[in-house]
Motif scaffolding. Sequence first.
Motif, PDB file in Angstrom:
ATOM      1  N   ILE A  19       0.844  -1.198   0.000  1.00 41.23           N
ATOM      2  CA  ILE A  19       0.000   0.000   0.000  1.00 41.23           C
ATOM      3  C   ILE A  19       0.880   1.250   0.000  1.00 41.23           C
ATOM      4  O   ILE A  19       1.844   1.351   0.760  1.00 41.23           O
ATOM      5  CB  ILE A  19      -0.926   0.025   1.238  1.00 41.23           C
ATOM      6  N   LEU A  20       0.540   2.224  -0.859  1.00 35.51           N
ATOM      7  CA  LEU A  20       1.213   3.520  -0.884  1.00 35.51           C
ATOM      8  C   LEU A  20       0.164   4.624  -0.867  1.00 35.51           C
ATOM      9  O   LEU A  20      -0.905   4.492  -1.489  1.00 35.51           O
ATOM     10  CB  LEU A  20       2.070   3.693  -2.140  1.00 35.51           C
ATOM     11  N   ALA A  21       0.477   5.728  -0.169  1.00 39.05           N
ATOM     12  CA  ALA A  21      -0.386   6.915  -0.160  1.00 39.05           C
ATOM     13  C   ALA A  21       0.371   8.064  -0.797  1.00 39.05           C
ATOM     14  O   ALA A  21       1.576   8.223  -0.580  1.00 39.05           O
ATOM     15  CB  ALA A  21      -0.793   7.286   1.263  1.00 39.05           C
ATOM     16  N   GLY A  22      -0.342   8.858  -1.590  1.00 43.25           N
ATOM     17  CA  GLY A  22       0.302   9.971  -2.286  1.00 43.25           C
ATOM     18  C   GLY A  22      -0.525  11.239  -2.210  1.00 43.25           C
ATOM     19  O   GLY A  22      -1.759  11.196  -2.179  1.00 43.25           O
ATOM     20  N   GLY A  23       0.177  12.376  -2.157  1.00 43.86           N
ATOM     21  CA  GLY A  23      -0.475  13.681  -2.191  1.00 43.86           C
ATOM     22  C   GLY A  23      -0.263  14.316  -3.549  1.00 43.86           C
ATOM     23  O   GLY A  23       0.872  14.403  -4.031  1.00 43.86           O
ATOM     24  N   CYS A  24      -1.325  14.773  -4.180  1.00 47.62           N
ATOM     25  CA  CYS A  24      -1.269  15.266  -5.565  1.00 47.62           C
ATOM     26  C   CYS A  24      -1.052  16.775  -5.612  1.00 47.62           C
ATOM     27  O   CYS A  24      -1.232  17.489  -4.619  1.00 47.62           O
ATOM     28  CB  CYS A  24      -2.552  14.914  -6.308  1.00 47.62           C
ATOM     29  N   TYR A  25      -0.690  17.240  -6.802  1.00 53.05           N
ATOM     30  CA  TYR A  25      -0.462  18.660  -7.035  1.00 53.05           C
ATOM     31  C   TYR A  25      -1.749  19.464  -6.896  1.00 53.05           C
ATOM     32  O   TYR A  25      -1.724  20.628  -6.501  1.00 53.05           O
ATOM     33  CB  TYR A  25       0.132  18.854  -8.437  1.00 53.05           C
ATOM     34  N   ASN A  26      -2.899  18.852  -7.219  1.00 48.13           N
ATOM     35  CA  ASN A  26      -4.173  19.573  -7.136  1.00 48.13           C
ATOM     36  C   ASN A  26      -4.805  19.487  -5.753  1.00 48.13           C
ATOM     37  O   ASN A  26      -5.922  19.960  -5.539  1.00 48.13           O
ATOM     38  CB  ASN A  26      -5.149  19.050  -8.189  1.00 48.13           C
ATOM     39  N   GLY A  27      -4.100  18.843  -4.768  1.00 51.46           N
ATOM     40  CA  GLY A  27      -4.596  18.797  -3.400  1.00 51.46           C
ATOM     41  C   GLY A  27      -5.299  17.521  -3.011  1.00 51.46           C
ATOM     42  O   GLY A  27      -5.664  17.347  -1.843  1.00 51.46           O
ATOM     43  N   GLN A  28      -5.489  16.596  -3.942  1.00 52.27           N
ATOM     44  CA  GLN A  28      -6.177  15.344  -3.625  1.00 52.27           C
ATOM     45  C   GLN A  28      -5.222  14.339  -2.986  1.00 52.27           C
ATOM     46  O   GLN A  28      -4.007  14.400  -3.165  1.00 52.27           O
ATOM     47  CB  GLN A  28      -6.785  14.733  -4.890  1.00 52.27           C
ATOM     48  N   ILE A  29      -5.805  13.383  -2.234  1.00 49.62           N
ATOM     49  CA  ILE A  29      -5.069  12.269  -1.641  1.00 49.62           C
ATOM     50  C   ILE A  29      -5.509  10.997  -2.357  1.00 49.62           C
ATOM     51  O   ILE A  29      -6.704  10.775  -2.569  1.00 49.62           O
ATOM     52  CB  ILE A  29      -5.353  12.157  -0.127  1.00 49.62           C
ATOM     53  N   ALA A  30      -4.538  10.157  -2.729  1.00 55.66           N
ATOM     54  CA  ALA A  30      -4.848   8.895  -3.407  1.00 55.66           C
ATOM     55  C   ALA A  30      -4.035   7.782  -2.759  1.00 55.66           C
ATOM     56  O   ALA A  30      -3.000   8.036  -2.139  1.00 55.66           O
ATOM     57  CB  ALA A  30      -4.523   8.998  -4.896  1.00 55.66           C
ATOM     58  N   TYR A  31      -4.534   6.538  -2.902  1.00 55.51           N
ATOM     59  CA  TYR A  31      -3.735   5.408  -2.416  1.00 55.51           C
ATOM     60  C   TYR A  31      -3.754   4.279  -3.438  1.00 55.51           C
ATOM     61  O   TYR A  31      -4.710   4.111  -4.200  1.00 55.51           O
ATOM     62  CB  TYR A  31      -4.199   4.961  -1.029  1.00 55.51           C
ATOM     63  N   TRP A  32      -2.642   3.532  -3.458  1.00 55.24           N
ATOM     64  CA  TRP A  32      -2.446   2.459  -4.424  1.00 55.24           C
ATOM     65  C   TRP A  32      -2.222   1.147  -3.690  1.00 55.24           C
ATOM     66  O   TRP A  32      -1.655   1.117  -2.589  1.00 55.24           O
ATOM     67  CB  TRP A  32      -1.205   2.725  -5.292  1.00 55.24           C
ATOM     68  N   ASP A  33      -2.662   0.063  -4.330  1.00 55.56           N
ATOM     69  CA  ASP A  33      -2.305  -1.296  -3.928  1.00 55.56           C
ATOM     70  C   ASP A  33      -1.545  -1.897  -5.108  1.00 55.56           C
ATOM     71  O   ASP A  33      -2.107  -2.077  -6.194  1.00 55.56           O
ATOM     72  CB  ASP A  33      -3.567  -2.105  -3.617  1.00 55.56           C
ATOM     73  N   THR A  34      -0.248  -2.171  -4.895  1.00 51.26           N
ATOM     74  CA  THR A  34       0.586  -2.612  -6.022  1.00 51.26           C
ATOM     75  C   THR A  34       0.111  -3.941  -6.610  1.00 51.26           C
ATOM     76  O   THR A  34       0.419  -4.252  -7.757  1.00 51.26           O
ATOM     77  CB  THR A  34       2.050  -2.764  -5.569  1.00 51.26           C
ATOM     78  N   ARG A  35      -0.669  -4.707  -5.845  1.00 49.90           N
ATOM     79  CA  ARG A  35      -1.194  -5.966  -6.369  1.00 49.90           C
ATOM     80  C   ARG A  35      -2.321  -5.741  -7.366  1.00 49.90           C
ATOM     81  O   ARG A  35      -2.657  -6.632  -8.147  1.00 49.90           O
ATOM     82  CB  ARG A  35      -1.697  -6.837  -5.214  1.00 49.90           C
ATOM     83  N   LYS A  36      -2.907  -4.534  -7.345  1.00 52.26           N
ATOM     84  CA  LYS A  36      -4.041  -4.237  -8.231  1.00 52.26           C
ATOM     85  C   LYS A  36      -3.646  -3.382  -9.429  1.00 52.26           C
ATOM     86  O   LYS A  36      -4.503  -2.927 -10.181  1.00 52.26           O
ATOM     87  CB  LYS A  36      -5.142  -3.531  -7.436  1.00 52.26           C
ATOM     88  N   GLY A  37      -2.343  -3.076  -9.592  1.00 52.33           N
ATOM     89  CA  GLY A  37      -1.907  -2.315 -10.759  1.00 52.33           C
ATOM     90  C   GLY A  37      -1.571  -0.875 -10.448  1.00 52.33           C
ATOM     91  O   GLY A  37      -1.474  -0.465  -9.284  1.00 52.33           O
ATOM     92  N   GLY A  38      -1.391  -0.087 -11.532  1.00 46.12           N
ATOM     93  CA  GLY A  38      -0.898   1.277 -11.394  1.00 46.12           C
ATOM     94  C   GLY A  38      -1.964   2.330 -11.177  1.00 46.12           C
ATOM     95  O   GLY A  38      -1.642   3.481 -10.843  1.00 46.12           O
ATOM     96  N   LEU A  39      -3.227   2.007 -11.355  1.00 46.27           N
ATOM     97  CA  LEU A  39      -4.288   2.996 -11.132  1.00 46.27           C
ATOM     98  C   LEU A  39      -4.624   3.077  -9.642  1.00 46.27           C
ATOM     99  O   LEU A  39      -4.596   2.058  -8.936  1.00 46.27           O
ATOM    100  CB  LEU A  39      -5.542   2.619 -11.922  1.00 46.27           C
ATOM    101  N   PRO A  40      -4.940   4.270  -9.125  1.00 44.41           N
ATOM    102  CA  PRO A  40      -5.254   4.382  -7.693  1.00 44.41           C
ATOM    103  C   PRO A  40      -6.517   3.619  -7.335  1.00 44.41           C
ATOM    104  O   PRO A  40      -7.489   3.593  -8.107  1.00 44.41           O
ATOM    105  CB  PRO A  40      -5.421   5.890  -7.485  1.00 44.41           C
ATOM    106  N   VAL A  41      -6.502   3.006  -6.145  1.00 38.21           N
ATOM    107  CA  VAL A  41      -7.678   2.272  -5.675  1.00 38.21           C
ATOM    108  C   VAL A  41      -8.794   3.249  -5.331  1.00 38.21           C
ATOM    109  O   VAL A  41      -9.959   3.026  -5.652  1.00 38.21           O
ATOM    110  CB  VAL A  41      -7.313   1.411  -4.450  1.00 38.21           C
ATOM    111  N   GLU A  42      -8.415   4.376  -4.687  1.00 40.69           N
ATOM    112  CA  GLU A  42      -9.411   5.396  -4.331  1.00 40.69           C
ATOM    113  C   GLU A  42      -8.731   6.756  -4.253  1.00 40.69           C
ATOM    114  O   GLU A  42      -7.549   6.849  -3.905  1.00 40.69           O
ATOM    115  CB  GLU A  42     -10.075   5.055  -2.996  1.00 40.69           C
TER     116      GLU A  42
END
Length: 615
Positions: A231-254
């Motif tokens: 699991i990774l969490a990232g902060g975007c340039y436009n202010g949004q928060i997203a998180y990824w599950d590397t087992r599910k691919g490169g698109l954010p889970v939410e």
Amino acid sequence: MEIVYVYTKKRSDFGRPCNFSDRPAEVTADIPPDPGAADGFVARNPVDAHVQHASDMSEHEVNTERVEVETRGVNHTEGGWPKDVNPHEMEQTIRFRKKVEKDENYINTITHLGTLMEHCIKQNNAINIYEEYFGEEEMAEVEDEPPSAKTINVIRDPNITKRTATHLSWHPDGCKKLAVAYSSLEFQKNMKDMSFNSYIWDLENSNKPELVLKPSSPLVSLEYNPKDSHILAGGCYNGQIAYWDTRKGGLPVEVSTVEFSHRDPVYGTIWLQSKTGTECFSASTDGQVLWWDIRKLSEPTETLVLDITRKGLLENALGAISLEFEPTMPTKFMVGTEQGIIITCNRKAKTPPEKIAGTYSGHHGPIYALARNPFYPKFFLTVGDWTARIWSEESKESSIMWTKYHLSYLTDGCWSTVRPAVFFTTKMDGTLDIWDFLFKQNDPSLSLKICDEPLFSLRLQDNGCFVGCGSKLGTVTLLEISSGLCTLQKNEKTLATAMFERETKREKILEARHREMRLKERAKSAGRDEEGKEERLEESQHEVLEQVRKEFFEVIEAELQKRAQAEAKGHGSTSAFQDKDYTSDMGEEEEEGESKLPEYEEEEEDEEEDATKVS
């Protein structure tokens, strides 16, 4: 004059092949020797002759094509069973095993292999082929070697339009993977063809990223979850928060909704030490700190406005550009702001104003890095403007230690994870500085020129031996530090504690002294103010008298001018009767004027009396 000779050849002779044939040698010219010619030569003595007894060498360079290697996994399933045996049926497999184990060939094979294996096992138990016989001597040599670092890998942004490597995050289970966030932070410099992607790199195969993260807006911060490495969490340039599950691919889970997200780039995202391992919090230059649970990113679970006036107004909030959280102190966190102020916060306070516990100010510009010492959490490091400063929670007016003012701007910094007296800083001129203040305080112990462009981000691996530096053009340089800088020295903790405590005590004494001096200055300034008031009263009396005198003479001057005008008109009149009446009128006016003058004199005397009463 141009001499021309034309060679002529038949058309049929063009392109005709050469015909070679054997024939005896012919003398074309015969020059007989001339002994008289020797008289024209002079014998040279001695004669120097140079001989190069080496084979001729030539150097060739070949630039081979870049080979991209990709790792692919293979899933093995149970097989090798006969067609009439279903491996999923337990009874059939047990029956077949019993049948095979009774076979004489199987028994003979196992017996033969068993003796071979027994010999190898006894051999391994008898001799340890990996044993180090001279470990003590090597350690002695390591302690004496000067501090150094070597480059082990260089990872470049694979896109044509280069972006800044804004944040690095090491894989929590080792130093084989590195997550890098890429974005352009220069105002209005985003191009149309600029990629939004960030990458996870496998350092053993860095020709191609292991996973491409595809956010809706470029990532400014990116962090691995310490409890779940997928699991990774990232902060975007436009202010949004997203998180990824590397087992599910490169698109954010939410991804968080825009309405409840930050309004500015998210410069800090940190995971919290929660039981579920799903909670994190973020900070942005819009002046807010937001807490999130990745199971429900539709809205934040908690909000804090960084208003140091404690009114909770967003227009007064200070923009956050760095964030710090120490797991050993779960209720406390710190924020570094654009204005050069460090804000200490307490999440468990009852009211929002109480959550802002205190402030520290000492930098002239944004605080790009903020980190607590992993061994002594009450001491923390800040990096901003041209210096790095070390602070104590007990001394809020000034830092206890600081570096010299460098010629180039500092961009990031962090503590060593294994040595309490070592920290790292990066600069705009592409230099990485490693400081060991037990060894040297005025200058860094090791200064390395990593690249020509500015360094922007810095992250040390947990074992303290590997450090990654991200540059403005997206190049990530990985360095291995010499063992002297990543091995805990003898009595280092004791010496570091003594230095921290000594500097804290010194700063407290200086603060008390400054406080006394300020009180004395206030007392002096209060005495000066009282003297100044008395002087101003005396000055005001003189000013009043001068003003009254000036007004009095202005009135007299006006009256004299009126008389002069009236006399001029009287002389120009032709009628004696009118002249008489006019002169009589003038006489009355003069009498009135004479009667008016004493009134002004009386007024002046009254004002002088009032002024003396005031004094």
